[in-house]
Design a protein around this motif. Structure first.
Motif, short mmCIF file in Angstrom:
data_model
loop_
_atom_site.label_atom_id
_atom_site.label_comp_id
_atom_site.label_asym_id
_atom_site.label_seq_id
_atom_site.Cartn_x
_atom_site.Cartn_y
_atom_site.Cartn_z
N GLY A 129 22.14 29.12 107.46
CA GLY A 129 22.73 27.97 106.78
C GLY A 129 24.08 27.58 107.32
O GLY A 129 24.38 27.77 108.50
N LEU A 177 8.24 23.40 101.30
CA LEU A 177 9.45 24.17 101.62
C LEU A 177 10.70 23.55 100.99
O LEU A 177 11.58 24.25 100.51
CB LEU A 177 9.61 24.28 103.13
CG LEU A 177 8.66 25.25 103.83
CD1 LEU A 177 8.78 25.12 105.34
CD2 LEU A 177 8.95 26.69 103.40
N GLU A 208 18.51 22.95 107.70
CA GLU A 208 17.89 24.28 107.72
C GLU A 208 16.39 24.17 107.93
O GLU A 208 15.80 24.92 108.70
CB GLU A 208 18.19 25.02 106.42
CG GLU A 208 19.67 25.32 106.20
CD GLU A 208 19.97 25.82 104.80
OE1 GLU A 208 21.09 26.30 104.58
OE2 GLU A 208 19.09 25.71 103.91
N LEU A 209 15.79 23.23 107.23
CA LEU A 209 14.35 23.04 107.33
C LEU A 209 13.95 22.58 108.72
O LEU A 209 13.01 23.11 109.33
CB LEU A 209 13.88 22.02 106.28
CG LEU A 209 12.40 21.65 106.31
CD1 LEU A 209 11.53 22.85 105.97
CD2 LEU A 209 12.13 20.50 105.34
N LEU A 240 15.60 24.36 100.57
CA LEU A 240 16.29 24.35 101.85
C LEU A 240 17.07 23.06 102.07
O LEU A 240 16.69 22.00 101.57
CB LEU A 240 15.29 24.53 103.00
CG LEU A 240 14.44 25.79 103.00
CD1 LEU A 240 13.55 25.81 104.23
CD2 LEU A 240 15.30 27.04 102.95
N ARG A 241 18.15 23.15 102.82
CA ARG A 241 18.85 21.96 103.27
C ARG A 241 18.02 21.30 104.37
O ARG A 241 17.23 21.95 105.05
CB ARG A 241 20.23 22.31 103.81
CG ARG A 241 21.18 22.92 102.79
CD ARG A 241 22.53 23.19 103.45
NE ARG A 241 23.51 23.72 102.49
CZ ARG A 241 23.74 25.03 102.32
NH1 ARG A 241 23.08 25.92 103.05
NH2 ARG A 241 24.64 25.44 101.44
N LEU A 295 13.95 25.38 111.48
CA LEU A 295 13.24 26.64 111.28
C LEU A 295 12.45 27.01 112.54
O LEU A 295 11.71 26.19 113.08
CB LEU A 295 12.27 26.54 110.11
CG LEU A 295 12.85 26.65 108.69
CD1 LEU A 295 11.73 26.45 107.67
CD2 LEU A 295 13.51 28.01 108.48
N SER A 344 11.57 25.99 98.05
CA SER A 344 12.58 26.96 98.48
C SER A 344 14.00 26.41 98.47
O SER A 344 14.95 27.15 98.70
CB SER A 344 12.24 27.49 99.88
OG SER A 344 11.01 28.19 99.87
N GLU A 393 23.37 33.76 107.50
CA GLU A 393 21.97 33.96 107.19
C GLU A 393 21.79 34.40 105.74
O GLU A 393 22.63 35.09 105.18
CB GLU A 393 21.37 35.01 108.13
CG GLU A 393 21.27 34.55 109.58
CD GLU A 393 20.55 35.55 110.45
OE1 GLU A 393 20.47 36.73 110.05
OE2 GLU A 393 20.06 35.17 111.53
N VAL A 410 16.96 32.28 106.55
CA VAL A 410 17.46 30.94 106.86
C VAL A 410 18.88 31.03 107.36
O VAL A 410 19.71 31.76 106.80
CB VAL A 410 17.40 30.04 105.61
CG1 VAL A 410 18.02 28.68 105.90
CG2 VAL A 410 15.96 29.87 105.15
N ARG A 464 15.93 19.28 97.13
CA ARG A 464 16.66 20.55 97.01
C ARG A 464 17.30 20.66 95.63
O ARG A 464 17.26 21.69 94.98
CB ARG A 464 17.73 20.62 98.11
CG ARG A 464 18.74 21.76 97.98
CD ARG A 464 19.65 21.73 99.21
NE ARG A 464 20.92 22.41 99.00
CZ ARG A 464 21.12 23.71 99.19
NH1 ARG A 464 20.11 24.49 99.55
NH2 ARG A 464 22.33 24.23 99.01
N VAL A 500 15.59 33.64 101.51
CA VAL A 500 15.13 32.60 100.58
C VAL A 500 13.68 32.89 100.21
O VAL A 500 12.85 33.09 101.11
CB VAL A 500 15.25 31.20 101.21
CG1 VAL A 500 14.67 30.14 100.27
CG2 VAL A 500 16.69 30.89 101.55
#
Length: 308
Positions: free
Chosen positions: A173, A143, A153-154, A149-150, A157, A147, A178, A171, A242, A181
């Motif tokens: 953020g 992920l 964010e990850l 993600l920060r 989830l 993808s 929202e 996501v 990222r 992604v």
């Protein structure tokens, strides 16, 4: 420190959180900076004038430009708030210094280094009885790198964020905004395997005893993986993965606007700096794709000389 300073700082931070959705880390840094400034001015920050701000700036001489820039940003926004809300008739923030802000490029992982991380994961999953933590690791890295993600964010989830037949995830953020992604087939498979091991009552995809995995624990996991892959742990973090996602995707021909949307950047200038592509590739692109690439300047110049 006077109660009025503390009260106004609290109101200011509440406004940033409620109306502008400022991230918790930023709010915490602003609070620290403003309380420190208030203490230096004997609790009279809300009455500060140009001389007082110069006094504050004199205390920042030994700080890095990035730290000074953050303090200046906090104070500018604070005084703008006081002025707009009628707590002050003026805004003295013009007297604050303007430190140069050199936006440094993030640390870089090349594709070979990323492959080393995935090789370690593949070895773990190839064992006769992989541990649940190994399946979690696979889902986390897929992920992060797949993808972009920060870390926050990850970590946050929800359990049902990834649906087996959907190529996107929603996501939440920065600023609670929202965005959609894309998620790769590999990531969906890794998450699907890991999801089957999560307790049924778990709210989050990566749960912990309290709620979900912490950013600190996520950083520790990434550092441990880097060390096992023979990489310098100081060079690898969730943010670096990222960045690798963005850099490698852009180098592969991704559209900058699409990448901006995937990364959740409000300003495309952030994407341009964050996703540094080799200058040689950009030069090649201009020379190969630009309409003038097939025209010869010397020939036109010769024609111009004959007309003269």
């Amino acid at each position: 420190m006077s109660a009025s300073d503390r009260d106004l700082i609290t109101r200011f931070l509440e406004m940033l959180a409620a109306e502008q959705g400022v991230a918790a880390n930023t709010l915490s840094a602003y609070k620290s900076d403003l309380l420190a400034a208030s203490q230096l001015l004997d609790g009279k920050l809300n009455h500060a004038g140009a001389d007082n701000l110069a006094e504050l700036a004199s205390n920042w001489r030994d700080l890095a430009n990035s730290s000074v820039a953050r303090k200046v940003s906090a104070l500018r926004r604070f005084f703008a708030f006081l002025h707009e809300e009628g707590f002050r008739a003026d805004n003295p923030s013009a007297a604050l210094p303007k430190p140069p802000q050199a936006r440094t490029l993030p640390k870089i992982l090349d594709t070979d280094e990323v492959e080393k991380l995935f090789a370690v994961i593949a070895d773990k999953l190839a064992q006769p009885h992989p541990a649940p933590a190994d399946y979690r690791l696979a889902a986390l890295i897929e992920l992060l790198y797949g993808s972009g993600l920060r870390a926050t964010e990850l970590a946050a989830l929800p359990r049902n964020a990834v649906v087996s037949d959907q190529p996107f995830i929603i996501v939440k953020g920065k600023g609670a905004k929202e965005r959609l992604v894309p998620i790769s087939n590999r990531a969906r498979q890794a998450v699907g395997t890991w999801s089957a091991m999560i307790p049924e009552k778990a709210r989050f995809l990566f749960p912990s005893r309290a709620s979900h995995i912490s950013r600190i624990r996520l950083f520790q996991i990434i550092k441990e993986l880097a060390a096992q892959a023979g990489l310098d742990p100081a060079k690898v973090s969730p943010h670096v993965l990222r960045h690798a996602f963005a850099t490698h995707l852009l180098a592969g021909g991704a559209n900058l606007r699409a990448l901006q949307s995937m990364l959740g950047h409000a300003d495309i200038a952030t994407t341009q700096i964050y996703t540094h592509v080799d200058s040689s590739r950009l030069v090649e692109l201009v020379n190969r794709r630009h309409p003038l690439a097939t025209r010869t300047l010397t020939r036109r110049a010769a024609g111009s000389n004959r007309q003269a």
